[in-house]
Scaffold this motif. Structure first.
Motif, PDB file in Angstrom:
ATOM      1  N   GLY A  11       0.915  -1.254   0.016  1.00  0.00           N
ATOM      2  CA  GLY A  11       0.069   0.061   0.124  1.00  0.00           C
ATOM      3  C   GLY A  11       0.943   1.333   0.062  1.00  0.00           C
ATOM      4  N   GLY A  12       2.185   1.167  -0.166  1.00  0.00           N
ATOM      5  CA  GLY A  12       3.074   2.137  -0.152  1.00  0.00           C
ATOM      6  C   GLY A  12       3.045   2.987  -1.604  1.00  0.00           C
ATOM      7  N   ASP A  13       4.141   3.444  -1.964  1.00  0.00           N
ATOM      8  CA  ASP A  13       4.337   4.129  -3.159  1.00  0.00           C
ATOM      9  C   ASP A  13       5.435   3.751  -4.120  1.00  0.00           C
ATOM     10  N   ALA A  14       5.614   3.887  -5.161  1.00  0.00           N
ATOM     11  CA  ALA A  14       6.675   3.819  -5.892  1.00  0.00           C
ATOM     12  C   ALA A  14       6.701   4.744  -7.148  1.00  0.00           C
ATOM     13  N   GLY A  15       7.931   5.234  -7.626  1.00  0.00           N
ATOM     14  CA  GLY A  15       7.961   6.263  -8.669  1.00  0.00           C
ATOM     15  C   GLY A  15       9.528   6.766  -8.820  1.00  0.00           C
ATOM     16  N   LEU A  16       9.491   7.976  -9.244  1.00  0.00           N
ATOM     17  CA  LEU A  16      10.788   8.701  -9.884  1.00  0.00           C
ATOM     18  C   LEU A  16      11.578   9.307  -9.009  1.00  0.00           C
ATOM     19  N   VAL A  17      12.949   9.141  -8.981  1.00  0.00           N
ATOM     20  CA  VAL A  17      14.001   9.978  -8.125  1.00  0.00           C
ATOM     21  C   VAL A  17      14.544  11.069  -9.174  1.00  0.00           C
ATOM     22  N   PHE A  18      14.734  11.990  -8.900  1.00  0.00           N
ATOM     23  CA  PHE A  18      15.418  13.045 -10.058  1.00  0.00           C
ATOM     24  C   PHE A  18      16.365  14.206  -9.277  1.00  0.00           C
ATOM     25  N   ARG A  19      17.267  14.564 -10.107  1.00  0.00           N
ATOM     26  CA  ARG A  19      18.200  15.636  -9.234  1.00  0.00           C
ATOM     27  C   ARG A  19      18.800  15.235  -8.079  1.00  0.00           C
ATOM     28  N   ALA A  20      19.179  13.988  -7.863  1.00  0.00           N
ATOM     29  CA  ALA A  20      19.603  13.235  -6.675  1.00  0.00           C
ATOM     30  C   ALA A  20      21.246  13.333  -6.395  1.00  0.00           C
ATOM     31  N   THR A  21      21.525  13.634  -5.635  1.00  0.00           N
ATOM     32  CA  THR A  21      23.030  13.535  -5.092  1.00  0.00           C
ATOM     33  C   THR A  21      23.183  12.853  -3.781  1.00  0.00           C
ATOM     34  N   ARG A  22      24.333  12.292  -3.409  1.00  0.00           N
ATOM     35  CA  ARG A  22      24.523  11.752  -2.030  1.00  0.00           C
ATOM     36  C   ARG A  22      23.705  10.753  -1.784  1.00  0.00           C
ATOM     37  N   ALA A  23      23.487   9.906  -2.559  1.00  0.00           N
ATOM     38  CA  ALA A  23      22.677   8.723  -2.524  1.00  0.00           C
ATOM     39  C   ALA A  23      23.191   7.634  -1.503  1.00  0.00           C
ATOM     40  N   ALA A  24      22.603   7.156  -0.738  1.00  0.00           N
ATOM     41  CA  ALA A  24      23.029   6.087   0.628  1.00  0.00           C
ATOM     42  C   ALA A  24      21.617   5.176   0.906  1.00  0.00           C
TER      43      ALA A  24
END
Length: 642
Positions: free
Chosen positions: A388-401
């Motif tokens: 029941g959560g969500d899913a989608g797009l990540v953008f302009r992302a930095t410092r991923a962890a």
């Protein structure tokens, strides 16, 4: 199996480019030659560090032979890759090793394949010789099968000395329509051509009795590649330093295989949003068509090791006069090859079965491409498969962890709870907007995000009318990817490219003039090129007191908002942000009407909504260039929205 006695540079990519799979797929009927805009199953198209690809077609199978991109001492073997459908690739390890070449010790480089006399030849460079007293240079190996094993054909280098100043490396072999074979080669900024005799293991002579003819065009560094189209001979080569971001490909055209070759243009170069160090290419043509591709290596944006190079291909287009259009490195992945080469995951469990990238339910697991887009459109198919959560797009992302909000950037997602949401993360979550949307588990939705400057638009299904539209200046550029939160999901048909739809930046790509720039490469055109991601030179810089910048919009346009991306938006210190400035408009470029005045600015990007403002020309006038007393104005982008 029948073979074509010609270089793949004059044949096809129908099923070319390399493999990242461990075993071959079951043999099937040949697939029709595809007409593709790029490697739609994703670049890089093979796993691992490789460079200097060359290609050939044998029967219904296409082959790529690259350099193993490791330290010189570790470059003691060559692998090859084959395919029949451009999607599924088979790796052939150790087709040639130094053990099969008694005089070769290391630096096994730039394999060049050719077929003739019922045999398969592989030309290579070895030992990186620095003088004529050293043993090494260009050798030739032969095999009874394109997968090898190849063995030294003559027991010595074919070209083992410097001629005309050309280091004997980076060979390319081409057979002309009349059957004459040529070898093109050369490092140290010099290029030669020599004739190959019909036995393919000895050199012939030109009519004047010479063996080596210099053909060095302006700008040449290394990596020559010859092909023929429409009766014209095309010589391509690499420029710049192979470990640097400026490595690139240029070309010339001639009426003869020996030139003269006059440099026409650069056709492949780094894209600060996609990859750096793009070069040392080959070219392939789908047989019986005018479909062409360029196969090359490039360095991912996040990699600094010079040997971390990957193989890629993109479409090669020609103008009506035969000249080559500049290549666009496109970003697509339909996962039809059942792998996710080029993606990095942070948390969660990710698999690629059945041609889709699938994520198990997790608290914020994400997969990212190594991109750095500022203005762009990202399209992706999203299917929530459970939860029941969500899913989608990540953008302009930095410092991923790893972590729920373990990145700095934006996220747009859909949820079966009946919403489309948009927010930003920076180790905490800030909601920006949401809208009602019926979302069913198991149904695929096409999500689109278009970001231009501070404008962000989110579309679902209907790609003409946004569900969400906001302005936010927090993050200017970064990586693209996908994410889940307390839901399992599948993702497919990812594409990231120039912005379409949404708000239009009227200033992008328009003619610009300004005060004297700090350097030749920091002129006013840099402030309207649509990017802030090209490094510290991707800006308009002027140290003239009272620096100014003018953009011609082409016609009088109504303007609703200005944006200025200052030094910090391009990665420089905040103290260099433009401190005080004004924005004006004009219908004739002479009489100006002030629309915006700013003092005391310290922000990376400033946003200036306006009403009742229209004009053909936009002008930025600077009164205080920085907040730290530095005299130079730095403007990475000047935007005007209608």
């Amino acid at each position: 199996m029948a073979t074509l006695p010609m270089k793949l540079a004059t044949t096809a990519l129908t099923v070319l480019l390399a493999a990242g799979v461990a075993t071959a797929a079951p043999r099937a009927e040949a697939v029709a030659a595809p007409d593709l805009p790029t490697a739609v199953a994703g670049n890089p198209f093979v796993d691992g560090w490789y460079a200097d690809p060359d290609t050939i077609v044998h029967g219904d199978t296409y082959w790529v032979y690259p350099t193993t991109s490791k330290t010189y001492a570790e470059q003691t073997y060559l692998d090859a890759f084959s395919s029949r459908d451009l999607v599924h690739w088979t790796k052939h390890s150790n087709v040639l090793t130094t053990a099969a070449v008694p005089w070769a010790r290391y630096a096994l480089w730039a394999p060049a394949p050719i077929a003739r006399n019922g045999r398969y030849y592989l030309y290579f460079a070895a030992n990186d010789i620095q003088s004529d007293s050293a043993l090494g240079g260009i050798g030739v190996a032969v095999a009874d099968h394109p997968a090898g094993p190849y063995r030294d054909a003559i027991g010595r280098p074919l070209i083992g000395q410097f001629h005309n100043g050309a280091q004997p490396i980076d060979q390319d072999v081409f057979i002309d329509d009349d059957g004459q074979a040529y070898v093109y080669y050369g490092g140290w900024g010099r290029a030669n051509v020599a004739k190959l005799n019909p036995d393919m293991v000895s050199l012939g002579t030109f009519p004047d009795g010479s063996t080596f003819r210099e053909i060095t065009p302006a700008g040449y560094v290394e990596g020559p590649q010859m092909f023929k189209r429409g009766g014209k001979y095309y010589l391509m080569w690499s420029e710049g330093g192979w470990t640097g971001p400026d490595y690139s490909v240029s070309y010339a055209m001639a009426d003869s295989p020996t030139g003269p070759f006059t440099r026409l243009d650069k056709v492949l170069a780094q894209d600060p949003a996609v990859a750096r160090g793009s070069g040392h290419n080959s070219v392939v043509n789908v047989p019986g068509t005018d479909i062409w591709y360029i196969v090359y290596h490039r360095r991912p944006l996040g990699e600094t090791d010079g040997n971390h190079r990957q193989l890629a291909y993109d479409r090669l287009h020609f103008n009506a006069d035969g000249t080559i259009r500049r290549v666009t490195m496109k970003v697509q992945d339909d996962f039809a090859d059942d792998n996710a080469h080029g993606w990095k995951t942070y948390g969660g469990a990710w698999t690629v079965p059945g041609g889709r990238l699938q994520a198990a339910a997790s608290a914020g697991g994400k997969a990212l491409l190594d991109t750095n887009f500022g203005d762009f459109t990202q399209d992706t198919d999203v299917t929530i498969t459970s939860g029941g959560g969500d899913a989608g797009l990540v953008f302009r992302a930095t410092r991923a962890a790893v972590g729920v909000d373990g990145y700095a950037g934006y996220y747009a997602g859909i949820t079966p709870a009946g919403r489309v949401v948009l927010g930003r993360a920076d180790n905490s979550w800030t909601p920006l907007a949401s809208a009602p949307l019926a979302v069913d588990v198991g149904t695929t939705y096409r999500l689109r995000v278009t970001a231009v400057g501070t404008s962000i638009r989110v579309y679902v299904g209907d790609l003409t009318t946004p569900k969400i539209g906001v302005t936010d200046a927090t993050f200017a550029s970064g990586g693209n990817g996908v994410r889940v939160f307390n839901a399992a999901a599948a993702f497919d048909d990812v594409a990231v490219g120039p912005a379409v739809g949404g708000e239009v930046n009227l200033a992008r790509g328009r003619p610009a003039t300004g005060s004297t720039p700090c350097a030749a490469g920091e002129g006013p055109e840099k402030a309207v090129n649509g990017t802030v991601t090209g490094g510290n030179s991707d800006k308009f810089c002027s140290a003239v007191p009272g620096a100014w910048l003018t953009v011609d919009l082409g016609a009088s346009r109504s303007i609703s908002r200005f944006e200025v991306a200052h030094a910090q938006a391009g990665g420089e210190d905040a103290g260099f942000n433009t401190r005080a400035f004004s924005l004006s408009v004009s219908n004739d470029g002479t009489t100006w009407r002030r629309a915006v005045g700013v003092t005391g600015n310290g922000a990376a990007t400033t946003v200036h909504p306006v009403t009742g403002v229209a004009g053909r020309y936009v002008r930025l006038d600077v009164t205080t260039p920085t907040g730290n007393a530095d005299p130079a104005t730095r403007v990475y982008e000047l935007r005007a929205f209608g």
